[in-house]
Enzyme design. Structure first.
Site, PDB file in Angstrom:
ATOM      1  CB  THR A 195       9.314  -5.234   5.593  1.00 56.38           C
ATOM      2  OG1 THR A 195      10.450  -4.441   5.210  1.00 56.38           O
ATOM      3  CG2 THR A 195       9.785  -6.438   6.390  1.00 56.38           C
ATOM      4  CE  LYS A 223       3.246   1.788   2.087  1.00 58.96           C
ATOM      5  NZ  LYS A 223       3.860   1.857   0.756  1.00 58.96           N
ATOM      6  CG  PHE A 246       4.094   8.049   0.377  1.00 56.14           C
ATOM      7  CD1 PHE A 246       5.322   7.798   0.974  1.00 56.14           C
ATOM      8  CD2 PHE A 246       4.086   8.806  -0.786  1.00 56.14           C
ATOM      9  CE1 PHE A 246       6.505   8.286   0.431  1.00 56.14           C
ATOM     10  CE2 PHE A 246       5.271   9.302  -1.335  1.00 56.14           C
ATOM     11  CZ  PHE A 246       6.466   9.040  -0.719  1.00 56.14           C
TER      12      PHE A 246
END
Length: 556
Positions: free
Chosen positions: A73, A71, A301
Site C-alpha cells: 500500500t 508495505k 517481507f
C-alpha cells in the site's frame, strides 16, 4: 468503511493504451489483454537501452506481524504521490499467487485508496504468467518421468530426483505423494511431491532473466536430479530447454496496469521471499527505469529477507544500483514486536513500543550496510497516539533517520506527499553508494555466516550433517560461486518465528542446502519452511462469490 474491492470497483480506469501513452509507448509496444491490461514488448528495452535510467526506490519493512504493516500500500501510494509532484513514476510489484489469495494472506494489490487495478483480475488469473510457469514446470516433470519409463539412458537415480511438480494453490495433501503406480505402463514408481508454483525455480528464473536468450540459458542448466554416479542431470540433458522457453515466451513480458489514480504500474513475477528472492522481474524493473523518472519497487517481507535478497541477488545479477530505500512500519506492529498481543494493540503502550523499536532499528542498520540511504514511513492507523509518534521520531532521530507519517490508505497519493518529498530529496542528494554485502567467490559457509551475523544479528551458524554433505557436494561440482538465498521465517530476525523484536544471543541452524543452478543461487534452508502451504481452518475462498450481474464479492 468500504472494502478494498468496493473501492477498486468504483475506480475510473483509463484504457491501458492511454496509460501506455503516458510512458511514451505506442500500440505496437503493447499486447492487449482486454481494455485495462497489456504486456510490454521486450523490444521496448532494446530500443531504449542506451537511455539513462530513472531513480530506483526500494520499499521494504520491519518483520511482518499480525498487526499488518502496509508495505505494498505504501509503495503504491508513494508512486502516486511522486506523480503528483511532477515526477514521472512507475510502481513495480510482484504478481499475487492464487494460493495465498484463496488461503489466508489475501491479495497483493495494495489497499484502501492506494491500490492497483483491475484488482480482481490481478488477484485472480491476471495474464496467465503463473499458469505458464506451472505448465513449464510440470512439462519438465513429465519429460523426466517419461525418460525413466523409456529406458533411462541418462542413468538417473529415481531416489535422487530433486525436481517436483507444482500447482498455484495451497494444498497440503500434495506435499508428499507417490507417482507411477498402476503397473508397468503407468511409469516408474517413486516418491514425489508438489510445491506451490511461485516456489518453482522457473519462477525465480523468469524474474532474474535479462532477456529471452538469458531465460533459455538459465532453464537449460536447471538440475533435476542425479545419476547413480552422483553426476547432476539438467533440463538440457532431457532436451527440454526449447519447449520450456516456448511455454514462457509471453510470460517473460512485463504486465502493464494502473493505480486508482492512473499511475502506470508494472506487475510481473512473484517468487516467494522466504524460499526464493522475493522480487518482481528484472525485465520489469529495467524497462521501468527506461520509461520513467522514478521506479518504486518492493521486496517481500522484512528487510532481513526481501531487501537483503533484492540487494545481494537481484541487483547483483541485473546490474541495478538503488538510490533510496523506504522502510515501512506501524506503531501497532512495533508494539507487537514489543510483546503486546494483537487484541491489545489499540491501546497506547510506550514501553512496548520502545522495546519493539529494536526491530526497526536493526532493519535500518541492515539497509545501511548496502550503502543505500533510508527514510522511515509510519503507516498511519486511527488508534495511533501523538506520544507514540513522538517516541518513534525521537528514536529514529537518534539514528540519524527521518520519519514521515504516511496516510495513503485513506487519502491515496495526497497522503504520501511528504514521504514523496523526502524520497526525492534522498535520491537527488546522490548519497547512495550501493555495494553487495559479500563476494560470491567466498566459501558457501562464509557467505551464509556473513548474512546471519550482519543481517540477522546471529552469533553464528550451526550446520547439520546433511547440510555439510550438500555443501561439500556443490563445492566438488564447482557450483559454489553463487549468491546465497536463505530460506527463513519472515516473522523474526532469527530462524525462530517466536523471537520477535531484536533478539540477541542466538544462532541459526542450516538444515539443508539446495542448488537453484538455473536461477543462479544456492538455497540454505533454516527452520520449517513450507514450499507447499496448506489452507487455514476457514479459507478466504469460503467468503468469495460472483453475483448474477458479474460483480465479485469477498475478494478482500
Amino acid at each position: 468503511m468500504k472494502t478494498d474491492i468496493q473501492i477498486a470497483q468504483e475506480a475510473k480506469m483509463l484504457p491501458i493504451l492511454e496509460i501506455g501513452k503516458q510512458l511514451g509507448l505506442t500500440g505496437d509496444d503493447l499486447e492487449l489483454y482486454g481494455k485495462y491490461k497489456a504486456k510490454i514488448s521486450l523490444d521496448v528495452y532494446e530500443r531504449l537501452k542506451d537511455k539513462p535510467d530513472g531513480k530506483l526506490v526500494l520499499v521494504t519493512a520491519i518483520n511482518p506481524t499480525a498487526a499488518g504493516e502496509g508495505k505494498t500500500t505504501t509503495n503504491i501510494g508513494l508512486s502516486m504521490a511522486l506523480n503528483k509532484l511532477g515526477k514521472k513514476t512507475i510502481t513495480a510489484l510482484r504478481e499475487p499467487s492464487l494460493g495465498p489469495s484463496f488461503g489466508v494472506k489475501g491479495g497483493a494489490a495494495g489497499g484502501g485508496y492506494a491500490q492497483v487495478v483491475p484488482m480482481d483480475d490481478i488477484n485472480l488469473h491476471f495474464t496467465g504468467d503463473i499458469h505458464a510457469i506451472t505448465t513449464a514446470n510440470n512439462l519438465l516433470a513429465a519429460l523426466l518421468d517419461n525418460h525413466l519409463q523409456q529406458g533411462n539412458s541418462l542413468n538417473i537415480d529415481p531416489r535422487r530426483i530433486t525436481w517436483k511438480r507444482c500447482l498455484d494453490m495451497n494444498d497440503r495433501a500434495l506435499r508428499n505423494i507417490v507417482v507411477g503406480l498402476g503397473g508397468r505402463t503407468n511409469g516408474v514408481p517413486r516418491e514425489d511431491g508438489f510445491d506451490i508454483s511461485v516456489a518453482s525455480e522457473i519462477m525465480a528464473i523468469l524474474c532474474l532473466a535479462n532477456d529471452l536468450d538469458d531465460l533459455k540459458k538459465r532453464l537449460a542448466r536447471m538440475i533435476v536430479g542425479y545419476t547413480y554416479d552422483n553426476e547432476p542431470v539438467t533440463a538440457d540433458d532431457l532436451n527440454a530447454t526449447g519447449a520450456l522457453t516456448l511455454l514462457l515466451k509471453d510470460a517473460i513480458k512485463p504486465n502493464l496496469v494502473q493505480t486508482l489514480e492512473n499511475t502506470p504500474s508494472i506487475i510481473h513475477g512473484g517468487p516467494f521471499a522466504n524460499i526464493a528472492h522475493g522480487c518482481n522481474s528484472v525485465m520489469a524493473t529495467k524497462i521501468g527505469l527506461k520509461l520513467s523518472d522514478y521506479v518504486v519497487t518492493e521486496a517481500g517481507f522484512g528487510a532481513d529477507l526481501g531487501a537483503e535478497k533484492f540487494f545481494n541477488i537481484k541487483c547483483r545479477f541485473a546490474g541495478l544500483s538503488p538510490d533510496a530505500t523506504v522502510i515501512v512500519a506501524t506503531a501497532r506492529a512495533l508494539k507487537n514486536h514489543g510483546g503486546v498481543p494483537k487484541s491489545e494493540l489499540n491501546h497506547e503502550n510506550l514501553k512496548a513500543l520502545e522495546k519493539g523499536f529494536g526491530n526497526l532499528e536493526k532493519q535500518i542498520e541492515n539497509v545501511r550496510k548496502f550503502g543505500v540511504p533510508v527514510v522511515v514511513a509510519i503507516n498511519k492507523f486511527p488508534t495511533d497516539t501523538e506520544r507514540e509518534m513522538n517516541l518513534i521520531e525521537e528514536k529514529c532521530a537518534e539514528l540519524g533517520v527521518e520519519v514521515v507519517l504516511s496516510d495513503v490508505w485513506a487519502k491515496g497519493g495526497d497522503g504520501g506527499i511528504e514521504l514523496a518529498k523526502k524520497v526525492v530529496a534522498l535520491c537527488e542528494s546522490k548519497k547512495a553508494k550501493f555495494k553487495p554485502l559479500y563476494d560470491v567467490s567466498l566459501p558457501i559457509k562464509e557467505k551464509i555466516e556473513i548474512i546471519a551475523k550482519e543481517i540477522y544479528g546471529a552469533d553464528g551458524v550451526d550446520f547439520t550433517s546433511k547440510a555439510e554433505k550438500e555443501i561439500e557436494k556443490y563445492e566438488k561440482l564447482g557450483l559454489d560461486k553463487m549468491p546465497v538465498c536463505i530460506a527463513k521465517t519472515q516473522y523474526s530476525l532469527s530462524d525462530d518465528p517466536k523471537l520477535l523484536g531484536k533478539p540477541t544471543g542466538f544462532k541459526i541452524t542450516v538444515k539443508n542446502v539446495r542448488i537453484s543452478s538455473g536461477a543462479g543461487f544456492l538455497l540454505a534452508l533454516t527452520g520449517d519452511i513450507m514450499t507447499m502451504p496448506g489452507l487455514p481452518k476457514i479459507p478466504a475462498a469460503n467468503n468469495m462469490d460472483i453475483l448474477e450481474d458479474g460483480k465479485i464479492i469477498g475478494l478482500f
